[in-house]
Design a protein around this motif. Structure first.
Motif, PDB file in Angstrom:
ATOM      1  N   ASN A  82       4.077  -2.690   7.164  1.00 20.60           N
ATOM      2  CA  ASN A  82       2.648  -2.891   7.404  1.00 20.60           C
ATOM      3  C   ASN A  82       2.479  -3.795   8.615  1.00 20.60           C
ATOM      4  OD1 ASN A  82       3.028  -5.557   6.460  1.00 20.60           O
ATOM      5  ND2 ASN A  82       2.481  -4.988   4.363  1.00 20.60           N
ATOM      6  N   SER A 135       0.819  -1.215   0.000  1.00 21.59           N
ATOM      7  CA  SER A 135       0.000   0.000   0.000  1.00 21.59           C
ATOM      8  C   SER A 135       0.848   1.258   0.000  1.00 21.59           C
ATOM      9  CB  SER A 135      -0.947   0.000   1.209  1.00 21.59           C
ATOM     10  OG  SER A 135      -0.213  -0.138   2.420  1.00 21.59           O
ATOM     11  N   THR A 139       2.510   5.698  -2.874  1.00 15.29           N
ATOM     12  CA  THR A 139       1.913   4.445  -3.347  1.00 15.29           C
ATOM     13  C   THR A 139       2.622   3.919  -4.586  1.00 15.29           C
ATOM     14  OG1 THR A 139       0.301   5.679  -4.682  1.00 15.29           O
ATOM     15  CG2 THR A 139      -0.347   5.074  -2.435  1.00 15.29           C
TER      16      THR A 139
END
Length: 702
Positions: free
Chosen positions: A595, A566, A577
Motif C-alpha cells: 500500500n 485492504s 481481501t
C-alpha cells in the motif's frame, strides 16, 4: 472608503471576502460575538445535562443521560457551535455478560485540558445458567474529540450476590500531582452496614491506594458527597450518614449526620467531625467543598431545616464554613422567600468568591457570594419558551453557561450570560432570603475495626461511542462585534500510515482513526470549524504469518495473516481481501501486502509432522575466535524453544535460560570452566504444542 477603515475592520472584510470565494464548500452565516446569547438544541431522544465544565479554550463540555439511561457528552464552542455530540455504550465482551444503562454522574477537566467522566453501569451476568445483576463503577478519559483514551470498571469481587454488593462512582477530582481521586459508593443490601471507599488512581487509571469508610452505623450513605484537596495536599471528604433502627414495621431512619473526614496524601486518617442534621426523615445532599484562601473549608449542601429568623421547615441551600481541623465556624442558608430551594451547582471564582445556581420547581437564579457568604449580586434565570428548570452551569470566560432541560422534552436550552449572570432575554426579578442555622456536634468513628465486606477489582472496560444527534439555533443575543461563523460541511479525509501522526491547527496531535475538528477562531471571535476524517493505513511492516505449522492428522489448515490490510497476494495468485489461505500439503507458503505505506512479504513453512527431530551439536570450543564459541539450539531446529539447563559432572547448574537467543559461552560466574563433558537438559514444544524433553552431553574443548 477602505483607507478610512481601521486595521481590524479591514481584516474582517478581508476574511469575509475569502469566505465568499469558498462559499460552495461552507455553511456560512453572519454571526456576531455576543455579550450573551440563548440557544435551543433539539435531540432525537429525551435527555438532560447534569454536569458542565469548561476547557482552557473556553469550550463547553456537558455530560448527561437520556431518559433510557444512556450517557452522552456534548462539546460546544464558546459561540454555541456543536463541535461533537456522542452517546457512549459498553461493548459486550462475551455471550454470558451483558451491560446496560451506562449512567454518567460527574465530569472534570484535567490540567491537560481533557476530561475524565465517572458513572455507573448495570452488569447482567450468567453463571451456570443463574442470572446475577449488579452495578459497577465506570471511569473513562476522553480527548477533545470525544474519543475514549482509556476506560476502567470497578467490580465487586462478591459478584455472585444478586442485587447486592454493588458499586458506583459518584465523584472524581484531580489532585495537584495529577492523580485522580474517586468516591466509590457501595450498596451491600439491607443486612449490612453502610460503607464507602476513596480510591486514588494514577492519571491512566491504575490504583495507588484505597481507604475504607466504615462508620459502624446500621444505616445508609447518601447518593452523593463532596471531595476536595487542600493546599497541604490533604483530602477532605464530606458525606451524609443516615442511622437506622430496627422497629416492628421495619428499619426506620432515626437520625442523619453531616460527616467530614480529613485524609493525608498517603491515605491515612487525620481527623473526622460529625454534626446532627435537623431533620432525619428528609434527604439531604452535598454539592461541593473547597478551601478558601484563608485556609478555611466551605461546604455547600441542601438541607431541610429551620432558620433562626424564618422558622419554616424548608429545603434550603446551606453554606457551611469549617476551619482546617473541621471545627464549625458559621452557617448561612439561602432560599427563595417561603419556598423550598436547592443549590444545583457551585462555581468557585478567584478571591474565595463563589457563584451558586439555585433552583426549585418555579425559579432558577445565579447568585454571587463573597468570601463571607454575603450575596453580592443575583439574577433570576428563566426559559421564556419552555419553562425548563436549570440543571447545571459552568464558568465560561467572564460569563456563565447555564443548561436548562426536562425529560418531558427533546429540547435543551443553553444560556450564556455576561458577567454577573446578565442575559436580557432570560433574566427575571428574583428575591433571596438568607438566614443562619445551627448544628449539634456528634461523634462518628471511621473504620472501627471492621473488615471490608466488598473488595473490588479494577479492569479495562471497552466503551464505544456513537452519534447523538443535536441541532441548535440561537434565538436571543446581544451583539458586540460582527463577523462570520463558518462550518465546513464537506468531511475532509486525511490519510496517515500506522505509527505516524497528524498535527491539527491548534497543535493537537492525533494518530487514531476517527472524526476530528479544528476551530480556527477569527480575531473577532467567530468560529471557523473544519471537520476531518482521519484514516490510518496499516503499515505493511506488521505483516506476519506467525510460527511454522504442521499438517499431521489433518487434511488441511488455514494460514492467518495479520488482518487490517485492504488486499493480500497469496502465492502469486490474484489479489484478494481475504487474510486467510487454505493449504492441503506441506511446503513453504508466502503472502505479500502493498500500500502507500510500503510493502512486505512473509513466509511460513508447513511440515507434515508436528514433532520434528531435535538436532544438537556434541562439542564446542569457546575461544573467542568467532568459530563454535557458543553452545545453543541451532536455528535449523523448527521445534519451539522452552528452556535449556547445563550441569557439570558434579551436578552443579552452570547455565540456564528460557531465551532461545542465549547460549552457553563456557563460563560460570564469568569464570571459564574446565574442558570436559557436561550434561544438558533441553525442553521444547513441537508444532502441535506437545512438550518434548531431551537429555544429552556436550564436550567443552579448549
Amino acid at each position: 472608503m477602505l483607507l478610512s477603515m481601521s486595521i481590524k475592520q479591514k481584516y474582517i472584510y478581508y476574511c469575509q471576502f475569502i469566505l465568499l470565494l469558498i462559499l460552495p464548500h461552507l455553511s456560512i452565516s453572519q454571526q456576531c460575538i455576543s455579550r450573551y446569547f440563548s440557544a435551543l438544541y433539539k435531540a432525537t431522544n429525551w435527555y438532560i445535562p447534569i454536569k458542565a465544565v469548561s476547557t482552557p479554550g473556553k469550550e463547553i463540555v456537558a455530560v448527561g443521560n437520556t431518559r433510557n439511561d444512556h450517557g452522552y457528552i456534548t462539546r460546544l464552542s464558546s459561540q454555541g457551535s456543536i463541535l461533537f455530540s456522542k452517546q457512549y455504550n459498553p461493548i459486550y465482551q462475551n455471550n454470558t455478560t451483558y451491560f446496560k444503562n451506562l449512567e454518567l454522574n460527574d465530569v472534570i477537566t484535567l490540567g491537560d485540558g481533557l476530561q475524565v467522566v465517572a458513572g455507573t453501569v448495570i452488569q447482567d451476568k450468567y453463571i451456570y445458567q443463574a442470572e446475577y445483576i449488579n452495578r459497577l463503577g465506570v471511569l473513562f478519559k476522553i480527548d477533545k474529540f470525544g474519543n475514549v483514551i482509556w476506560s476502567k470498571k470497578f467490580e465487586s469481587l462478591n459478584g455472585t450476590n444478586n442485587n447486592g454488593f454493588e458499586l458506583g462512582i459518584t465523584n472524581v477530582i484531580e489532585k495537584s500531582n495529577g492523580d485522580l481521586l474517586v468516591y466509590l459508593s457501595s450498596d451491600y443490601g439491607k443486612n449490612y452496614n453502610a460503607y464507602g471507599k476513596l480510591v486514588c488512581l494514577t492519571n491512566n487509571g491504575q490504583i495507588k491506594w484505597s481507604f475504607l469508610l466504615a462508620n459502624g452505623l446500621e444505616g445508609d450513605l447518601s447518593d452523593n458527597r463532596a471531595i476536595t484537596e487542600t493546599k497541604a495536599h490533604d483530602i477532605i471528604l464530606a458525606e451524609i450518614v443516615y442511622k437506622k433502627e430496627r422497629q416492628p414495621q421495619g428499619p426506620q431512619v432515626t437520625a442523619a449526620y453531616l460527616h467530614t473526614i480529613s485524609i493525608n496524601a498517603q491515605g491515612n486518617l487525620n481527623w473526622e467531625k460529625a454534626f446532627v442534621l435537623p431533620t432525619a426523615s428528609e434527604p439531604a445532599s452535598l454539592v461541593k467543598i473547597n478551601q478558601l484562601e484563608n485556609g478555611n473549608l466551605v461546604l455547600t449542601a441542601n438541607i431541610v431545616c429551620k432558620g433562626i429568623v424564618d422558622a419554616q421547615s424548608l429545603n434550603r441551600a446551606v453554606r457551611i464554613v469549617f476551619n482546617s481541623q473541621g471545627a464549625l465556624l458559621s452557617t448561612v442558608s439561602y432560599n427563595f422567600p417561603g419556598e423550598n430551594t436547592i443549590v444545583r451547582d457551585v462555581n468557585n471564582l478567584a478571591g474565595s468568591e463563589q457563584v451558586y445556581l439555585l433552583k426549585n420547581d418555579n425559579n432558577s437564579a445565579l447568585a454571587g457570594l463573597n468570601s463571607n457568604g454575603d450575596i453580592t449580586w443575583k439574577e433570576g434565570i428563566l426559559d421564556p419558551v419552555n419553562g425548563f428548570p436549570a440543571t447545571c452551569f459552568t464558568r465560561v470566560g467572564t460569563g456563565f453557561a447555564v443548561f436548562m432541560s426536562s425529560y418531558q422534552s427533546l429540547f435543551t436550552r443553553l444560556m450564556l450570560t455576561s458577567e454577573y449572570g446578565f442575559i436580557k432575554c432570560g433574566n427575571t426579578p428574583v428575591s433571596l432570603n438568607t438566614d443562619a442555622i445551627t448544628f449539634d456536634a456528634y461523634t462518628i468513628k471511621t473504620n472501627p475495626g471492621e473488615p471490608d465486606p466488598n473488595r473490588f477489582a479494577i479492569s479495562d472496560f471497552p466503551i464505544k461511542d456513537g452519534s447523538f444527534d443535536l441541532v441548535g439555533t440561537i434565538d436571543c443575543k446581544e451583539n458586540v462585534s460582527c463577523c462570520y461563523n463558518s462550518i465546513d460541511t464537506s468531511l475532509r479525509t486525511i490519510r496517515i500510515c500506522e505509527g505516524e501522526h497528524y498535527t491539527l491547527y491548534d497543535g493537537t496531535v492525533v494518530s487514531t482513526p476517527g472524526m476530528f475538528y479544528e476551530n480556527h477562531q477569527l480575531p473577532a471571535g467567530c468560529d471557523s470549524i473544519v471537520y476531518y476524517n482521519l484514516e490510518v493505513i496499516k503499515n505493511p511492516s506488521h505483516l506476519s504469518l506467525g510460527e511454522d505449522q504442521c499438517l499431521k492428522g489433518k487434511e488441511s489448515l488455514f494460514l492467518n495473516a495479520t488482518g487490517g490490510y485492504s488486499n493480500y497476494r497469496w502465492m502469486n495468485q490474484a489479489q484478494s481481501t481475504d487474510s486467510t489461505f487454505k493449504v492441503t500439503r506441506p511446503g513453504s507458503y508466502w503472502v505479500s501486502v502493498q500500500n502507500s505505506c510500503g510493502e512486505k512479504t512473509d513466509t511460513i513453512t508447513v511440515f507434515e509432522d508436528c514433532n520434528l527431530p531435535i538436532l544438537m551439536p556434541n562439542a564446542f570450543s569457546p575461544g573467542n575466535d568467532g568459530r563454535n564459541d557458543i553452545f545453543r539450539l541451532p536455528s535449523s531446529n523448527k521445534n519451539r524453544f522452552v528452556s535449556m539447563q547445563i550441569f557439570n559432572r558434579w551436578g552443579q547448574l552452570v547455565f540456564g535460560s528460557t531465551d532461545s537467543n542465549r547460549g552457553w559461552d563456557g563460563k560460570f560466574h564469568d569464570q571459564p570452566q574446565p574442558p570436559g563433558v557436561y550434561i544438558y537438559y533441553l525442553q521444547l514444544r513441537g508444532l502441535s504444542g506437545d512438550v518434548m524433553n531431551q537429555k544429552g552431553t556436550i564436550l567443552l574443548v579448549r
